[in-house]
Write an enzyme that holds these catalytic residues in place. Structure first.
Site, mmCIF file in Angstrom:
data_model
loop_
_atom_site.group_PDB
_atom_site.id
_atom_site.type_symbol
_atom_site.label_atom_id
_atom_site.label_comp_id
_atom_site.label_asym_id
_atom_site.label_seq_id
_atom_site.Cartn_x
_atom_site.Cartn_y
_atom_site.Cartn_z
ATOM 1 N N GLU A 119 -6.240 4.160 -5.851
ATOM 2 C CA GLU A 119 -7.504 4.521 -5.211
ATOM 3 C C GLU A 119 -7.834 5.947 -5.632
ATOM 4 O O GLU A 119 -7.056 6.873 -5.379
ATOM 5 C CB GLU A 119 -7.371 4.429 -3.691
ATOM 6 C CG GLU A 119 -8.692 4.755 -2.988
ATOM 7 C CD GLU A 119 -8.523 5.002 -1.498
ATOM 8 O OE1 GLU A 119 -9.474 4.723 -0.758
ATOM 9 O OE2 GLU A 119 -7.437 5.482 -1.085
ATOM 10 N N ASP A 167 -2.805 4.811 -2.380
ATOM 11 C CA ASP A 167 -3.853 5.436 -1.581
ATOM 12 C C ASP A 167 -4.178 6.830 -2.104
ATOM 13 O O ASP A 167 -3.276 7.647 -2.329
ATOM 14 C CB ASP A 167 -3.367 5.508 -0.129
ATOM 15 C CG ASP A 167 -4.430 5.972 0.830
ATOM 16 O OD1 ASP A 167 -5.444 5.269 0.978
ATOM 17 O OD2 ASP A 167 -4.241 7.044 1.442
ATOM 18 N N ASP A 205 0.861 -1.180 0.000
ATOM 19 C CA ASP A 205 0.000 0.000 0.000
ATOM 20 C C ASP A 205 0.898 1.231 0.000
ATOM 21 O O ASP A 205 1.667 1.442 0.942
ATOM 22 C CB ASP A 205 -0.894 -0.008 1.236
ATOM 23 C CG ASP A 205 -2.264 0.610 0.975
ATOM 24 O OD1 ASP A 205 -2.305 1.647 0.302
ATOM 25 O OD2 ASP A 205 -3.268 0.051 1.436
ATOM 26 N N HIS A 259 -11.161 -2.703 3.233
ATOM 27 C CA HIS A 259 -11.008 -2.297 4.632
ATOM 28 C C HIS A 259 -11.822 -1.064 4.999
ATOM 29 O O HIS A 259 -11.957 -0.744 6.183
ATOM 30 C CB HIS A 259 -9.526 -2.035 4.926
ATOM 31 C CG HIS A 259 -8.965 -0.895 4.121
ATOM 32 N ND1 HIS A 259 -8.728 -0.991 2.762
ATOM 33 C CD2 HIS A 259 -8.616 0.366 4.461
ATOM 34 C CE1 HIS A 259 -8.247 0.145 2.320
ATOM 35 N NE2 HIS A 259 -8.167 0.986 3.326
ATOM 36 N N ASP A 260 -12.353 -0.360 4.007
ATOM 37 C CA ASP A 260 -13.137 0.847 4.252
ATOM 38 C C ASP A 260 -14.637 0.649 4.014
ATOM 39 O O ASP A 260 -15.400 1.611 4.102
ATOM 40 C CB ASP A 260 -12.662 1.983 3.335
ATOM 41 C CG ASP A 260 -11.354 2.596 3.784
ATOM 42 O OD1 ASP A 260 -11.059 2.534 4.988
ATOM 43 O OD2 ASP A 260 -10.625 3.134 2.932
#
Length: 566
Positions: free
Chosen positions: A259, A202, A95, A334-335
């Protein structure tokens, strides 16, 4: 391996497997579970951040990009994970969080020490717009951050504001500074040279901010998280990503996914276009908003999605990127809340069938499938009886805003909203067995367990050939052996502009010699549907029922036919 081919499994390290009894997942724990992932058949594992961090936002606030978080282990533990993964033909994706750092990073500590420090320009600083009657400095504009009332934080020592699109402990990097960009590229090379094979980047479309920093009219209209939308897809973002590709990514065999909040398909083609030399795919969130209520409290609701909205969004992304860019395929991460609770039916009667149906619906689309830890078990949302049982920064900020300060949402209603939409649904510990603490830890888990772990766990699933786990395994095997799942064109089998079928999602993947007909019943009722594509050549490729009823669709039935085009 071409970037279109792998199936990628996301691990949230804090919640995956604890090896030392401190209640927090760690790298040795992940290493111990590599054989499980190999049995599932995934090609690559994406690790949510494992870098050194004070954990203001669960690792997305990084204080040292070249060290491992103390709770997770050491660089030697990471090297061991890499070695064991390689032995099992599994690649590792990291990440990359480089829109911002932690305020405890050495760069920021230096930057805030004085205005003339050489690191000052690593971050974004602005003078106050003025001062109110009591001398309080006013921020440069009215941007709201994702986690705080303002996207600007006053630094008393140097008497300027710094920008933070997220927590005030996550100051934004200044990508207009070429030295910052080179620092980022050096970090990337550090991990790529260790053998990492991919980066999930991210909020990467936020890295270029408009130097004019205009006020956001949506703030006066009650909009939230305005800074994210004002900063998205900024003026130099494509220049920076092309430079990143030219200087780093093009020199390695690497898979990249960005993302990208607030992107259209037109934007996505700029990021992922086959001739653009930027990223290979993006995570978009349009289908994650189909159950949002923009007229109310946004994501904080417990309303169910409408299938026609989901079909419209997913079909648009399938069609608009076809032949020009590449999709990422995901139901949760995860979100996001758990897929089977959100898009399926998590009741004991229908959980397994609906989870398998959702897997079919997603994995046969064009794009790279991402499986979030526990999805292959059919893990569900959780309900905690008090907000103190939740850990997530976003949940606690929403509670303060809507329950304590404005009193717009009663506490019991907000708890139901959190159970439906909160990020901690995805972060409860992985359910390995029916033993104490679900086999996740011998200590006290950092976040409460989902009490359903006694019926939903990996030990049970692996032992049951008819489980969701083995269904995912078969889907992955099919993807590895069925090129049409990667290359076929997509056609929604009702009107994409006005999808009329509110119960069934059916689509066709077509190649030169054959097609795949995908049919999914999103209801708990038996339905009847006919498809002109079904002929004598039709072969049932996979189904979540043991037999085939052809024109009858049983509750949450999902099935795929292989059809000859000759």
């Amino acid at each position: 391996m071409k970037f279109q081919e792998p199936v990628i499994y996301q691990i949230y390290p804090r919640s995956f497997q604890d090896s030392n009894g401190d209640g927090i997942g760690d790298l040795p724990g992940i290493t111990s579970r590599i054989p499980y992932l190999a049995q599932l058949g995934v090609d690559m594992v994406w690790l949510s951040p494992v870098y050194k961090s004070p954990n203001d936002d669960n690792g997305y606030d990084i204080s040292d990009y070249r060290q491992i978080m103390d709770e997770f282990g050491t660089l030697a533990d990471f090297d061991e994970l890499m070695a064991v993964a390689q032995e099992n033909d599994i690649k590792i994706m990291m990440d990359l969080v480089v829109n911002h750092t932690s305020d405890e990073h050495e760069w920021f500590q230096q930057a805030r020490s004085s205005r003339d420090n050489k690191f000052r320009d690593y971050y974004i600083w602005k003078d106050a717009a003025g001062y109110d009657d009591d001398g309080t400095p006013l921020p440069p504009n009215n941007w709201i951050s994702a986690f705080a009332p303002s996207a600007w934080e006053w630094d008393e020592g140097t008497e300027q504001f710094y920008l933070h699109l997220f927590s005030k402990k996550q100051p934004d990097l200044n990508w207009d500074n070429p030295t910052v960009r080179q620092e980022v590229y050096d970090i990337m090379r550090f991990w790529l040279d260790k053998g990492v094979s991919g980066f999930r980047m991210d909020v990467i479309n936020l890295i270029s901010k408009d130097p004019a920093y205009p006020n956001d009219p949506e703030v006066e209209a009650g909009g939230h998280e305005s800074a994210l939308w004002m900063a998205a897809n900024g003026p130099r973002v494509h220049e920076y990503l092309q430079e990143m590709n030219r200087e780093v990514l093009s020199k390695y065999d690497v898979v990249t996914v960005g993302e990208t909040p607030d992107v259209s398909t037109e934007d996505a083609l700029k990021y992922t276009g086959f001739d653009r030399d930027e990223l290979q795919m993006v995570f978009q969130f349009e289908h994650m908003d189909v159950d949002s209520n923009p007229e109310g409290f946004g994501k904080w609701n417990d309303e169910k999605f409408k299938l026609v909205d989901l079909k419209r969004v997913l079909s648009k992304w399938q069609n608009d990127l076809a032949g020009k860019g590449w999709n990422s395929l995901y139901w949760n991460n995860h979100d996001q809340p758990r897929a089977v609770s959100r898009f399926g039916n998590d009741s004991p009667a229908w959980r397994v069938l609906s989870a398998k149906m959702l897997a079919i619906n997603l994995h046969f689309m064009q794009g790279t499938p991402y499986i979030y830890q526990g999805e292959e078990l059919g893990m569900t949302n959780v309900f905690f009886e008090q907000v103190e049982d939740y850990d997530d920064l976003e949940i606690h900020n929403a509670w303060r805003e809507y329950v304590e300060e404005s009193k717009l949402i009663p506490p019991e209603k907000m708890l139901s909203f959190i159970s439906a939409s909160g990020r901690d649904n995805a972060r409860t510990p992985m359910q390995w067995s029916a033993e104490e603490n679900a086999g996740f830890t011998t200590g006290k888990p950092w976040l409460g367990l989902n009490p359903r772990y006694k019926e939903i766990n990996a030990e049970q699933a692996v032992a049951d050939e008819d489980s969701i786990f083995h269904f995912y395994r078969r889907l992955i095997e099919l993807r590895h052996s069925t090129p049409l799942m990667i290359t076929g064109t997509y056609e929604l089998l009702d009107n994409a502009e006005n999808p009329l079928d509110e119960e069934v999602y059916a689509y066709l993947r077509t190649g030169d010699d054959e097609s795949l007909l995908v049919i999914c019943n999103f209801t708990d009722r038996q339905l009847t549907r006919t498809f002109e594509q079904l002929d004598d050549s039709a072969e049932l490729l996979i189904s979540n029922y043991p037999d085939d009823a052809v024109e009858t669709l049983r509750p949450y039935e999902g099935k795929v036919y292989r059809i000859s085009n000759r």
